[in-house]
Design an enzyme around this catalytic site. Structure first.
Site, PDB file in Angstrom:
ATOM      1  N   THR A  30     -16.387   1.368  26.978  1.00  0.00           N
ATOM      2  CA  THR A  30     -15.349   0.379  27.303  1.00  0.00           C
ATOM      3  C   THR A  30     -14.097   0.540  26.460  1.00  0.00           C
ATOM      4  OG1 THR A  30     -16.216  -1.235  25.704  1.00  0.00           O
ATOM      5  CG2 THR A  30     -17.121  -1.295  27.952  1.00  0.00           C
ATOM      6  N   CYS A  38     -20.772 -10.724  18.496  1.00  0.00           N
ATOM      7  CA  CYS A  38     -20.173 -10.855  19.820  1.00  0.00           C
ATOM      8  C   CYS A  38     -21.209 -11.348  20.837  1.00  0.00           C
ATOM      9  CB  CYS A  38     -19.591  -9.519  20.270  1.00  0.00           C
ATOM     10  SG  CYS A  38     -18.693  -9.635  21.843  1.00  0.00           S
ATOM     11  N   ARG A  63      -9.663  -1.132  21.433  1.00  0.00           N
ATOM     12  CA  ARG A  63      -8.894  -2.377  21.465  1.00  0.00           C
ATOM     13  C   ARG A  63      -9.801  -3.567  21.152  1.00  0.00           C
ATOM     14  NH1 ARG A  63      -9.737  -1.060  26.900  1.00  0.00           N
ATOM     15  NH2 ARG A  63     -10.522  -2.771  28.216  1.00  0.00           N
ATOM     16  N   CYS A  65     -11.870  -7.038  21.129  1.00  0.00           N
ATOM     17  CA  CYS A  65     -12.585  -7.844  22.126  1.00  0.00           C
ATOM     18  C   CYS A  65     -11.936  -9.218  22.245  1.00  0.00           C
ATOM     19  CB  CYS A  65     -14.046  -7.984  21.716  1.00  0.00           C
ATOM     20  SG  CYS A  65     -15.032  -9.040  22.798  1.00  0.00           S
ATOM     21  N   CYS A  68     -15.151 -12.161  21.174  1.00  0.00           N
ATOM     22  CA  CYS A  68     -15.550 -12.457  19.793  1.00  0.00           C
ATOM     23  C   CYS A  68     -14.379 -12.536  18.823  1.00  0.00           C
ATOM     24  CB  CYS A  68     -16.566 -11.435  19.296  1.00  0.00           C
ATOM     25  SG  CYS A  68     -15.950  -9.731  19.179  1.00  0.00           S
ATOM     26  N   TRP A 424      -8.089 -14.491 -24.343  1.00  0.00           N
ATOM     27  CA  TRP A 424      -8.697 -15.465 -23.429  1.00  0.00           C
ATOM     28  C   TRP A 424      -7.742 -15.825 -22.306  1.00  0.00           C
ATOM     29  CZ3 TRP A 424      -7.486 -20.157 -21.408  1.00  0.00           C
ATOM     30  CH2 TRP A 424      -8.497 -20.861 -20.754  1.00  0.00           C
ATOM     31  N   TYR A 428      -8.123 -15.067 -18.306  1.00  0.00           N
ATOM     32  CA  TYR A 428      -8.195 -16.216 -17.401  1.00  0.00           C
ATOM     33  C   TYR A 428      -7.132 -16.098 -16.306  1.00  0.00           C
ATOM     34  CZ  TYR A 428      -8.501 -21.125 -15.946  1.00  0.00           C
ATOM     35  OH  TYR A 428      -8.666 -22.288 -15.220  1.00  0.00           O
ATOM     36  N   ASP A 444     -14.417 -16.999 -24.787  1.00  0.00           N
ATOM     37  CA  ASP A 444     -14.597 -18.398 -24.409  1.00  0.00           C
ATOM     38  C   ASP A 444     -15.867 -18.967 -25.036  1.00  0.00           C
ATOM     39  OD1 ASP A 444     -13.696 -20.588 -22.322  1.00  0.00           O
ATOM     40  OD2 ASP A 444     -15.875 -20.422 -22.166  1.00  0.00           O
TER      41      ASP A 444
END
Length: 488
Positions: A30, A38, A63, A65, A68, A424, A428, A444
């Site tokens: 297809t 899907c 291409r 679907c 889905c 630290w 972070y 920490d």
């Protein structure tokens, strides 16, 4: 990325949601590619090939679907273990780096040559950087067509197309239908959906599970008064891009593998960057199943991982904002830092200016770097050292000194060069603002105590133990913090 044909085919047969976003099924007969979930009849085994991303399918002539909807598949730009450069490049592409740029410029930003970057993309994704950028534009345009009432001109602009003609040609070639035909199909199949033009509502897909409650528990004490608000079932905030103001609100959807974002912003071309920022803020690209499977192999973490399924590393809307908030939180309580952040916004943040006023307690946007660079922050109750740290950071950002970093080490080094930013704070910031999955604030005290409450580990001991958690040390830190009670 290695994909086992038999494993993938069994996942497609079972429509196993755990594999959604981890690969796509391209059907040779297809020439359509689908998500593993899907609802269409399962193709014959010999007619299927399995590809690691939508861009690989697009580049190979398949291409999307229409049933889905690959455009709402989770984890299209997820982190790849062992391919940190690819992950950084994908983040930059998602931010629009190739909308009007070149692959050579992208490669320079991640610290390598363009030929090597192309090889890495082919190795890990099966697609070139340009194919990834093009597929991103196409799929985002399809989502906007289905989920909003934007005009086709606005859809083209928001998705990053340079002209409406190019947009129409690309969508026609990809879907074998014009954009207006795609919208008519969707409206006919979903007559109950009637998006309002006053705001845009979009789905933000993720790989399940998602621990929203843990995210809220972390963010709630840290919201910036006047800018952010968090509740058990929502997060909202003011935003400012290119001098224009807006608001975003994000909510979980029970039983669904997506968050729902409501966006109010006057400039449609900003929609894609806003969506990408929200995806980073809520860490929607993380493959939490693989991360948890790696971390739970450590006896020190296995119970904590089991107790918090789907835990994410909360990101940031804006890197500068998060960095300022981190500096404010140095060596004081979370509550005290939040109060200082509120004073900062009240004194230097612009009043929220919306085209259509709305009832909201959020009335300011976070101050711009140019403003804080010259402000006397000691008047807000900040120590001189902390005020200098924020001013220096603001100056560096305003002058473009802190931009993109090639790796975690260079980011931490550049941040630590600024006054008042230590190891630290740098880790972070890298962990939450720069989305570095291996950032780890080893100094920490909370982390060092969490594994040895009576006799806290030394930094060296903790780093040695954390070697096993790489490259996901940031997630390990979140498990430790949230299982013990977080202190900033």
């Amino acid at each position: 990325m290695k994909l086992d044909h038999e494993t993938c085919y069994r996942a497609v047969q079972a429509r196993d949601r755990r594999f959604d976003g981890r690969f796509f099924t391209a059907v040779l007969t297809t020439k359509i590619y689908c998500r593993p979930i899907c609802p269409a009849p399962t193709p014959k085994r010999e007619n299927c090939i399995f590809l690691p991303c939508a861009a690989a399918a697009h580049e190979n002539g398949f291409r999307p679907c229409l049933r889905c909807r690959p455009e709402i598949s989770p984890g299209l730009f997820a982190q790849f273990e062992g391919a940190a450069v690819v992950s950084r490049a994908l983040n930059l592409i998602a931010e629009g780096a190739l909308d009007d740029g070149k692959v050579a410029d992208l490669a320079e930003q991640v610290g390598m040559g363009d030929r090597h970057l192309r090889r890495l993309f082919t190795q890990h994704l099966g697609a070139s950087p340009l194919a990834v950028a093009q597929t991103r534009r196409i799929l985002f345009a399809k989502q906007l067509i289905d989920e909003t009432s934007l005009s086709m001109t606005d859809v083209a602009m928001a998705a990053g197309f340079m002209s409406i003609r190019r947009f129409n040609e690309t969508m026609q070639k990809t879907y074998q239908r014009s954009p207006r035909e795609l919208r008519r199909i969707h409206v006919a199949e979903n007559p109950e959906n009637s998006p309002t033009p006053a705001e845009i509502t979009l789905k933000l897909p993720f790989n399940p599970p998602y621990h929203w409650a843990a995210l809220v528990r972390f963010l709630a004490p840290r919201v910036i008064p006047g800018v952010e608000a968090v509740g058990s079932d929502f997060y909202c905030r003011t935003i400012c891009l290119d001098g224009l103001h807006g608001m975003v609100e994000v909510r979980p959807v029970e039983g669904q593998n997506h968050l729902l974002a409501r966006i109010r912003f006057p400039k449609v071309v900003a929609i894609a960057p806003i969506v990408e920022r929200l995806r980073r803020l809520f860490d929607l690209n993380a493959n939490v199943t693989e991360i948890a499977a790696h971390l739970e192999r450590d006896p020190q973490l296995c119970d904590r991982v089991a107790a918090l399924p789907g835990l994410r590393v909360p990101g940031a809307w804006d890197s500068f904002e998060l960095a300022v908030r981190a500096i404010l939180g140095q060596q004081i309580s979370v509550a005290a830092a939040t109060k200082l952040a509120g004073r900062l916004v009240e004194a230097y943040g612009e009043p929220l200016n919306l085209e259509t006023p709305t009832e909201t307690p959020l009335q300011r946007v976070f101050p711009h770097p140019e403003v804080l660079a010259i402000a006397d922050l000691t008047q807000l109750g900040l120590t001189r050292a902390r005020a200098k740290a924020i001013s220096s950071l603001a100056t560096a950002v305003a002058e473009g000194q802190l931009h993109h970093f090639a790796n975690l080490e260079s980011a931490v080094h550049a941040l630590c060069e600024l006054p008042g930013i230590g190891e630290w704070t740098a880790h972070y910031i890298a962990m939450r603002a720069l989305r570095e999955p291996d950032a780890f604030p080893a100094t920490d005290l909370g982390l060092r105590r969490s594994l040895s409450p009576d006799n806290p580990l030394t930094k060296t001991q903790l780093l040695e133990m954390a070697q096993f958690w790489r490259p996901w040390r940031a997630y390990a830190a979140m498990y430790l913090w949230l299982s013990e009670g977080v202190k900033e």
